[in-house]
Design a protein around this motif. Structure first.
Motif, PDB file in Angstrom:
ATOM      1  N   ARG A   1       0.874  -1.177   0.000  1.00 14.84           N
ATOM      2  CA  ARG A   1       0.000   0.000   0.000  1.00 14.84           C
ATOM      3  C   ARG A   1       0.913   1.228   0.000  1.00 14.84           C
ATOM      4  N   LYS A   2       0.706   2.131  -0.971  1.00  6.99           N
ATOM      5  CA  LYS A   2       1.579   3.292  -1.082  1.00  6.99           C
ATOM      6  C   LYS A   2       0.824   4.469  -1.682  1.00  6.99           C
ATOM      7  N   ASP A   3       0.989   5.643  -1.088  1.00  8.60           N
ATOM      8  CA  ASP A   3       0.433   6.863  -1.662  1.00  8.60           C
ATOM      9  C   ASP A   3       1.331   7.308  -2.811  1.00  8.60           C
ATOM     10  N   VAL A   4       0.780   7.300  -4.023  1.00 10.76           N
ATOM     11  CA  VAL A   4       1.567   7.627  -5.217  1.00 10.76           C
ATOM     12  C   VAL A   4       1.116   8.954  -5.833  1.00 10.76           C
ATOM     13  N   LEU A   5       0.538   9.828  -5.002  1.00  5.87           N
ATOM     14  CA  LEU A   5       0.007  11.090  -5.510  1.00  5.87           C
ATOM     15  C   LEU A   5       1.086  11.922  -6.207  1.00  5.87           C
ATOM     16  N   GLU A   6       2.311  11.931  -5.645  1.00  8.29           N
ATOM     17  CA  GLU A   6       3.364  12.780  -6.212  1.00  8.29           C
ATOM     18  C   GLU A   6       3.722  12.389  -7.639  1.00  8.29           C
ATOM     19  N   SER A   7       3.509  11.131  -7.998  1.00 10.68           N
ATOM     20  CA  SER A   7       3.808  10.682  -9.362  1.00 10.68           C
ATOM     21  C   SER A   7       2.563  10.558 -10.225  1.00 10.68           C
ATOM     22  N   SER A   8       1.430  11.032  -9.716  1.00 13.07           N
ATOM     23  CA  SER A   8       0.152  10.956 -10.446  1.00 13.07           C
ATOM     24  C   SER A   8      -0.330  12.381 -10.694  1.00 13.07           C
ATOM     25  N   LEU A   9       0.299  13.042 -11.674  1.00 17.85           N
ATOM     26  CA  LEU A   9       0.106  14.475 -11.845  1.00 17.85           C
ATOM     27  C   LEU A   9      -1.337  14.863 -12.130  1.00 17.85           C
ATOM     28  N   ASN A  10      -2.051  14.056 -12.914  1.00 18.69           N
ATOM     29  CA  ASN A  10      -3.442  14.397 -13.211  1.00 18.69           C
ATOM     30  C   ASN A  10      -4.276  14.498 -11.945  1.00 18.69           C
ATOM     31  N   PHE A  11      -4.012  13.614 -11.007  1.00 18.96           N
ATOM     32  CA  PHE A  11      -4.767  13.616  -9.762  1.00 18.96           C
ATOM     33  C   PHE A  11      -4.285  14.722  -8.834  1.00 18.96           C
ATOM     34  N   LYS A  12      -2.992  14.937  -8.763  1.00 19.60           N
ATOM     35  CA  LYS A  12      -2.464  15.997  -7.910  1.00 19.60           C
ATOM     36  C   LYS A  12      -2.940  17.363  -8.383  1.00 19.60           C
ATOM     37  N   GLU A  13      -2.886  17.599  -9.689  1.00 22.20           N
ATOM     38  CA  GLU A  13      -3.302  18.891 -10.239  1.00 22.20           C
ATOM     39  C   GLU A  13      -4.795  19.117 -10.093  1.00 22.20           C
ATOM     40  N   ALA A  14      -5.558  18.030  -9.995  1.00 24.92           N
ATOM     41  CA  ALA A  14      -7.010  18.152  -9.810  1.00 24.92           C
ATOM     42  C   ALA A  14      -7.391  18.427  -8.357  1.00 24.92           C
ATOM     43  N   GLY A  15      -6.397  18.402  -7.473  1.00 24.67           N
ATOM     44  CA  GLY A  15      -6.673  18.692  -6.082  1.00 24.67           C
ATOM     45  C   GLY A  15      -6.909  17.479  -5.210  1.00 24.67           C
ATOM     46  N   VAL A  16      -6.649  16.300  -5.747  1.00 23.28           N
ATOM     47  CA  VAL A  16      -6.790  15.085  -4.940  1.00 23.28           C
ATOM     48  C   VAL A  16      -5.735  15.118  -3.827  1.00 23.28           C
ATOM     49  N   THR A  17      -6.138  14.778  -2.624  1.00 25.88           N
ATOM     50  CA  THR A  17      -5.244  14.888  -1.472  1.00 25.88           C
ATOM     51  C   THR A  17      -4.567  13.571  -1.097  1.00 25.88           C
ATOM     52  N   ARG A  18      -5.076  12.478  -1.625  1.00 27.34           N
ATOM     53  CA  ARG A  18      -4.534  11.164  -1.273  1.00 27.34           C
ATOM     54  C   ARG A  18      -4.863  10.201  -2.404  1.00 27.34           C
ATOM     55  N   PHE A  19      -3.849   9.526  -2.946  1.00 28.64           N
ATOM     56  CA  PHE A  19      -4.053   8.617  -4.077  1.00 28.64           C
ATOM     57  C   PHE A  19      -3.209   7.376  -3.802  1.00 28.64           C
ATOM     58  N   VAL A  20      -3.843   6.371  -3.249  1.00 25.91           N
ATOM     59  CA  VAL A  20      -3.139   5.206  -2.721  1.00 25.91           C
ATOM     60  C   VAL A  20      -3.260   4.028  -3.678  1.00 25.91           C
ATOM     61  N   GLU A  21      -2.128   3.459  -4.015  1.00 29.34           N
ATOM     62  CA  GLU A  21      -2.066   2.278  -4.874  1.00 29.34           C
ATOM     63  C   GLU A  21      -1.900   1.051  -3.985  1.00 29.34           C
ATOM     64  N   VAL A  22      -2.768   0.066  -4.182  1.00 32.06           N
ATOM     65  CA  VAL A  22      -2.775  -1.133  -3.337  1.00 32.06           C
ATOM     66  C   VAL A  22      -2.605  -2.362  -4.217  1.00 32.06           C
ATOM     67  N   ALA A  23      -1.717  -3.250  -3.807  1.00 33.37           N
ATOM     68  CA  ALA A  23      -1.527  -4.529  -4.491  1.00 33.37           C
ATOM     69  C   ALA A  23      -2.155  -5.633  -3.659  1.00 33.37           C
ATOM     70  N   TRP A  24      -2.908  -6.492  -4.323  1.00 33.13           N
ATOM     71  CA  TRP A  24      -3.613  -7.596  -3.661  1.00 33.13           C
ATOM     72  C   TRP A  24      -3.168  -8.927  -4.250  1.00 33.13           C
ATOM     73  N   GLN A  25      -2.986  -9.894  -3.366  1.00 35.27           N
ATOM     74  CA  GLN A  25      -2.767 -11.271  -3.808  1.00 35.27           C
ATOM     75  C   GLN A  25      -4.046 -12.058  -3.569  1.00 35.27           C
ATOM     76  N   LEU A  26      -4.552 -12.672  -4.622  1.00 38.21           N
ATOM     77  CA  LEU A  26      -5.743 -13.506  -4.550  1.00 38.21           C
ATOM     78  C   LEU A  26      -5.338 -14.939  -4.854  1.00 38.21           C
TER      79      LEU A  26
END
Length: 219
Positions: A189-214
Motif C-alpha cells: 500500500r503506497k500513496d503515489v500522488l506525487e507521481s500521479s500528476l493528473n490527480f495531484k493537479e485536480a486537487g486530490v489529497t490522497r491517491f493510494v495504490e494497493v496490491a492484492w494477492q488472490l
C-alpha cells in the motif's frame, strides 16, 4: 462506460493510464506466486503495457484482452514482432510466439477461446470501469480464469475530489467480488500522488495504490 470512450482515448493519445516503465508491483510481487517457466499469464484490458514484454522476457506465456485495435497494433509494433491474425467471435486474435491478444469485447470472450490461465494480472482493468460495470467484469474474469490466482492493483482516493478513471476500489469491494473464491491478502500500500500528476493537479489529497494477492480457496 461505452466502448467509444476508450477508442477515443487511444485515437487521441490520451494515455495517462499507460506507464513508460514496467510496473514495480509486478516486478516486486510476482515472486510470491512461484510460477514455473511457460506459465500462462492473462492480462485483461491490457492496452500496450510494457509489462507484457517483461513477462515474455522472464519466460512466461502471455494472453491479453484489449478492446482497441490501435492499442494492440502499437503493442506488437513496439515489441518489434509481426503477428499472425485470426478471427474469433468478438474480434481478431493477434499472435506471435508466446503472446496472444484477443482484440475485441472481453465480455464476448469464452474460456474455450481463451484457454488455460495460470495467473490473472489485473493492473488497470477493474479500476478502469465505473461501479455498474465492475460486478459484470469480475464475474467474467472468474468465468474465464476459474480459480486462478490473481495479482490485482487498485486505487483508493476520495471520488468527490476527482472523477475516474481510474476509479477508487476499496477493500470491501475487492472482497465482495472475490472473497467467495479466493483468499485475499494485501501485498503493499503506497500513496503515489506525487507521481500521479493528473490527480495531484485536480486537487486530490490522497491517491493510494494497493496490491492484492488472490489465491484460490481450497476445494
Amino acid at each position: 462506460m461505452e466502448h467509444r470512450f476508450w477508442q477515443q482515448r487511444w485515437e487521441q493519445s490520451q494515455l495517462g493510464f499507460h506507464l513508460s516503465f514496467v510496473h514495480p508491483i509486478l516486478k516486486r510481487h510476482l515472486v510470491h506466486y512461484a510460477l514455473s517457466p511457460g506459465t500462462r499469464v492473462f492480462l485483461p484490458l491490457c492496452g500496450k503495457t510494457l509489462d507484457i514484454g517483461w513477462l515474455l522476457g522472464e519466460g512466461y506465456a502471455v494472453v491479453g484482452a484489449e478492446l482497441s485495435e490501435l492499442a494492440v497494433a502499437q503493442l506488437f509494433a513496439e515489441l518489434g514482432v509481426e503477428p499472425t491474425m485470426s478471427e474469433w467471435e468478438g474480434g481478431q486474435r493477434w499472435q506471435h510466439g508466446a503472446l496472444s491478444v484477443f482484440q475485441g469485447d472481453i465480455f464476448a470472450l469464452t474460456p474455450a477461446a481463451l484457454g488455460a490461465v495460470d495467473l490473472v494480472y489485473d493492473r488497470a482493468a477493474l479500476v478502469a470501469l465505473p461501479p455498474p460495470m465492475r460486478d459484470a467484469y469480475a464475474s467474467q474474469v472468474l468465468a474465464l480464469s476459474g480459480a486462478a490466482p490473481q495479482l490485482l492493483i487498485t486505487f483508493e482516493y476520495d471520488p468527490a475530489e476527482k472523477e475516474g478513471p481510474p476509479f477508487p476500489v476499496l477493500p470491501a469491494e475487492v472482497a465482495r467480488h472475490y472473497a467467495d473464491t479466493h483468499e485475499i491478502a494485501e501485498l503493499s500500500r503506497k500513496d503515489v500522488l506525487e507521481s500521479s500528476l493528473n490527480f495531484k493537479e485536480a486537487g486530490v489529497t490522497r491517491f493510494v495504490e494497493v496490491a492484492w494477492q488472490l489465491l484460490p480457496r481450497p476445494a
